[in-house]
Design a protein around this motif. Structure first.
Motif, PDB file in Angstrom:
ATOM      1  N   PRO A   1       1.016  -1.072   0.032  1.00 55.01           N
ATOM      2  CA  PRO A   1      -0.054   0.014  -0.035  1.00 55.01           C
ATOM      3  C   PRO A   1       0.928   1.193   0.052  1.00 55.01           C
ATOM      4  CG  PRO A   1      -0.756  -1.448   1.781  1.00 55.01           C
ATOM      5  CD  PRO A   1       0.648  -2.145   1.047  1.00 55.01           C
ATOM      6  N   VAL A   2       0.352   2.323  -0.952  1.00 55.00           N
ATOM      7  CA  VAL A   2       1.225   3.525  -0.852  1.00 55.00           C
ATOM      8  C   VAL A   2       1.429   4.122   0.438  1.00 55.00           C
ATOM      9  CG1 VAL A   2       1.320   5.646  -2.013  1.00 55.00           C
ATOM     10  CG2 VAL A   2       0.991   3.785  -3.388  1.00 55.00           C
ATOM     11  N   ALA A   3       0.323   3.945   0.996  1.00 55.24           N
ATOM     12  CA  ALA A   3       0.288   4.758   2.426  1.00 55.24           C
ATOM     13  C   ALA A   3       0.899   4.235   3.273  1.00 55.24           C
ATOM     14  CB  ALA A   3      -1.363   4.732   3.105  1.00 55.24           C
ATOM     15  N   ASP A   4       1.499   3.046   3.457  1.00 53.67           N
ATOM     16  CA  ASP A   4       2.533   2.526   4.124  1.00 53.67           C
ATOM     17  C   ASP A   4       4.018   3.158   3.777  1.00 53.67           C
ATOM     18  OD1 ASP A   4       0.351   1.089   5.363  1.00 53.67           O
ATOM     19  OD2 ASP A   4       1.137  -0.970   4.797  1.00 53.67           O
ATOM     20  N   LEU A   5       4.240   2.722   2.503  1.00 57.40           N
ATOM     21  CA  LEU A   5       5.603   3.171   2.017  1.00 57.40           C
ATOM     22  C   LEU A   5       5.779   4.667   2.325  1.00 57.40           C
ATOM     23  CD1 LEU A   5       5.369   1.858  -1.456  1.00 57.40           C
ATOM     24  CD2 LEU A   5       6.904   1.186   0.390  1.00 57.40           C
ATOM     25  N   ILE A   6       4.611   5.469   2.212  1.00 52.24           N
ATOM     26  CA  ILE A   6       4.955   7.083   2.557  1.00 52.24           C
ATOM     27  C   ILE A   6       5.021   7.126   4.196  1.00 52.24           C
ATOM     28  CG2 ILE A   6       3.839   9.184   2.503  1.00 52.24           C
ATOM     29  CD1 ILE A   6       2.849   8.602  -0.238  1.00 52.24           C
ATOM     30  N   ALA A   7       4.320   6.310   4.939  1.00 55.43           N
ATOM     31  CA  ALA A   7       4.394   6.577   6.259  1.00 55.43           C
ATOM     32  C   ALA A   7       5.813   6.151   6.955  1.00 55.43           C
ATOM     33  CB  ALA A   7       3.106   5.709   6.876  1.00 55.43           C
ATOM     34  N   SER A   8       6.217   5.292   6.179  1.00 56.12           N
ATOM     35  CA  SER A   8       7.669   5.008   6.843  1.00 56.12           C
ATOM     36  C   SER A   8       8.857   5.928   6.447  1.00 56.12           C
ATOM     37  CB  SER A   8       8.005   3.633   6.156  1.00 56.12           C
ATOM     38  OG  SER A   8       8.162   3.563   4.835  1.00 56.12           O
ATOM     39  N   ARG A   9       8.482   6.709   5.455  1.00 60.04           N
ATOM     40  CA  ARG A   9       9.621   7.736   4.852  1.00 60.04           C
ATOM     41  C   ARG A   9       9.135   9.064   5.410  1.00 60.04           C
ATOM     42  NH1 ARG A   9      12.919   6.480   0.636  1.00 60.04           N
ATOM     43  NH2 ARG A   9      13.031   4.209   0.410  1.00 60.04           N
TER      44      ARG A   9
END
Lengths: 271, 317
Positions: free
Chosen positions: B90-98
């Motif tokens: 999920p894009v949301a997870d990728l962004i949340a980690s960065r």
């Protein structure tokens, strides 16, 4: 020159610009080695008599690659800035002459476009359109058209209110005549300085894109791409990383000091 | 009078939202230009026509573009950023980690750059024409005229290679102490500070000079107020609006700087996530990152506008 005294910094800037122009045109005749040729086993070699600017990450001659890179950087940037300024000035004069709905709609649209940060716009556009050279030129031109439009329009609106333009209008002159004979000659000086500044912005953006690996693609290399491919030499302070950056800096700073020291009569933005 | 200010603020907010909408259209349509079919890329060459048709329907790819745009926008508003094409996360997870990494970098940079540029900008304006002022001006113009990656590489060359004080690259995995943390952040923050401060110093200097040239500042000088008093009591309060405005606008330069600096230093932030996404043409990820950047940028610009309005005493109730 042109009846003005040209101050020394401007002169220095002009000489540097002329030198780069000559290099960009005559690069194939000037390079000591072929750009793709591996000439030395020593990678990230120092500057020597044989290789003036050292060697790059494959052992190629950096001096030759920078000379050829000048063509790519200056060529793409010049094409893009010409497109942007021609489109911006054309539409700007049209908006000033027509006024009304056309003017406000176009201005709003360009305002919205220019509210997208340049680098971000470029990244999204490259993701969509790819990074072929015509595409890069189109993207760079599109990004810098709104600024050129706004600049030309604000100048043209002032000229448009002059008596001689009103008289020409009453004479029944065509839009084309008004734009070409009444407005354009009066905004040309500031527009040319704007051309120079916009050229600098485009060189910087193109170099940044290439540095990210999203601009000019191999085997061609502009100055930004040269810095990228040699970034591995940074820990050794290799000339292959530093000199392409210096080439960019010499070009952009030369344009800036040439323009900054132009006689006020040419450069005055409130003309 | 308060209502006038309120109306202006609401107007700014409306313009901001309208701009964001247009930005969304541009981002969406730019990614529509992508040649080739996403589904065929996703499923590979061995995909059967049925599988392709099925996935197309599932991804709403057969809908007309405006319908897909509305779908996408609604998803964004509800926090559904979609799935990455490349690794199916999920894009949301990728962004949340960065995102926190980038915000921390930007925050630390702002905390250093703002006081630094205020100091340099104001002192340069006050000492206008002196060698000090000229040095500051030449340095800032030099930094502005060269690409950000050059500023960053020169900083690395100077601090890491020649002086040997700092490591050239950032790695976030071995942060054990405050000392470690400072070493990790030092190079990216120093490079970003150079890039952002140059703009801020120029704008601050211009703002202060403008107020110092005003008739009331001259009046204060003529009645015999000390230079410090003229600057601190007469000029600065009036220059505050333009200065804060300049700060907010310059902070939006952080964005361009962040993209370059994260790439050079291999810093695991959202800008590098986006650059990688562009390289792999991971559309949902690009779209979301672009929207996040634009929202951040627009908030800063709007903040600049609002501060400029608030600082105008004519509009204060």
């Amino acid at each position: 020159m042109f009846g003005f005294r040209v101050p020394l910094p401007s002169l220095i800037g002009l000489v540097v610009l002329l030198a780069w122009a000559v290099v960009a045109i005559a690069a194939p005749l000037l390079v000591p080695y072929s750009v793709g040729e591996i000439v030395d086993f020593d990678i990230f070699g120092p500057a020597t008599d044989q290789f003036w600017f050292g060697t790059d990450y494959l052992g190629r001659d950096v001096f030759s690659r920078i000379l050829m890179g000048a063509r790519v950087t200056i060529g793409i940037s010049l094409a893009a800035v010409t497109l942007a300024v021609v489109a911006g000035v054309g539409l700007g004069m049209l908006a000033a002459l027509l006024g009304g709905k056309f003017d406000s709609l176009l201005s709003r649209f360009f305002d919205a476009l220019s509210s997208i940060p340049n680098k971000l716009f470029a990244l999204v556009a490259v993701a969509g359109g790819g990074s072929s050279i015509p595409m890069l030129i189109a993207i760079l031109a599109l990004i810098y058209t709104p600024g050129s439009y706004r600049f030309a329009r604000s100048l043209a609106v002032n000229i448009n209110a002059m008596d001689y333009v009103i008289v020409a209008r009453l004479r029944g002159e065509s839009f084309f005549y008004l734009a070409r004979a009444e407005i354009l000659p009066n905004i040309l000086g500031p527009v040319l300085t704007d051309f120079g500044l916009r050229f600098v912005f485009i060189v910087l953006l193109l170099s940044s894109l290439s540095f990210l690996g999203l601009g000019v693609q191999p085997p061609l290399a502009d100055w930004g791409a040269l810095v990228r491919e040699n970034i591995g030499g940074l820990p050794f302070g290799a000339p292959a990383v530093i000199l392409p950056s210096l080439a960019i800096a010499s070009l952009t700073i030369a344009v800036n000091i040439t323009i900054d020291n132009l006689p006020r009569k040419i450069r005055d933005r409130s003309a | 009078m308060r209502t006038v200010l309120f109306q202006l603020l609401v107007g700014r907010l409306a313009i901001g939202l309208a701009t964001l909408f247009i930005v969304a259209i541009v981002v969406f349509s730019a990614t529509m230009l992508l040649p080739g079919d996403v589904v065929e890329v996703l499923l590979g060459q061995a995909a059967t026509p049925e599988a392709i048709a099925g996935l197309r329907t599932a991804m709403h790819l057969d809908d007309p573009a405006p319908v897909r745009f509305v779908h996408w926008l609604m998803g964004l508003l509800q926090g559904d950023l979609g799935q990455s094409y490349v690794n199916n996360l999920p894009v949301a997870d990728l962004i949340a980690s960065r995102l926190p990494n980038t915000l921390r970098l930007a925050g630390v940079t702002a905390a250093i750059a703002i006081p630094l540029s205020l100091f340099l900008g104001i002192t340069a304006a006050v000492m206008r024409g002196t060698p000090y002022d000229r040095t500051v001006s030449i340095l800032t113009v030099a930094v502005i005229s060269v690409p950000e990656f050059m500023t960053a590489t020169l900083a690395v060359l100077f601090f890491s290679v020649w002086l040997g004080w700092l490591p050239a690259l950032s790695h976030l995995n071995h942060v054990d102490s405050i000392g470690d943390m400072m070493r990790v952040y030092a190079m990216p923050v120093i490079s970003l500070t150079f890039v952002v401060s140059a703009q801020m110093i120029r704008m601050t200097r211009a703002g202060v000079i403008e107020t110092l040239d005003s008739p009331y500042a001259e009046m204060a000088r003529l009645k015999g107020a000390s230079p410090a008093r003229v600057v601190l009591r007469h000029a600065l309060p009036n220059a505050l609006g333009p200065i804060v405005n300049a700060m907010a606008l310059s902070l939006s330069y952080l964005l361009g700087g962040v993209i370059i600096v994260e790439t050079i230093f291999n810093y695991p932030g959202i800008a590098r996530l986006m650059v990688d996404a562009v390289a792999t043409r991971d559309l949902p990820l690009i779209q979301s990152c672009a929207m996040i950047f634009c929202v951040g940028y627009l908030i800063l610009v709007m903040l600049a506008d609002i501060v400029a309005l608030m600082a105008n005493p004519k509009l204060r109730g």
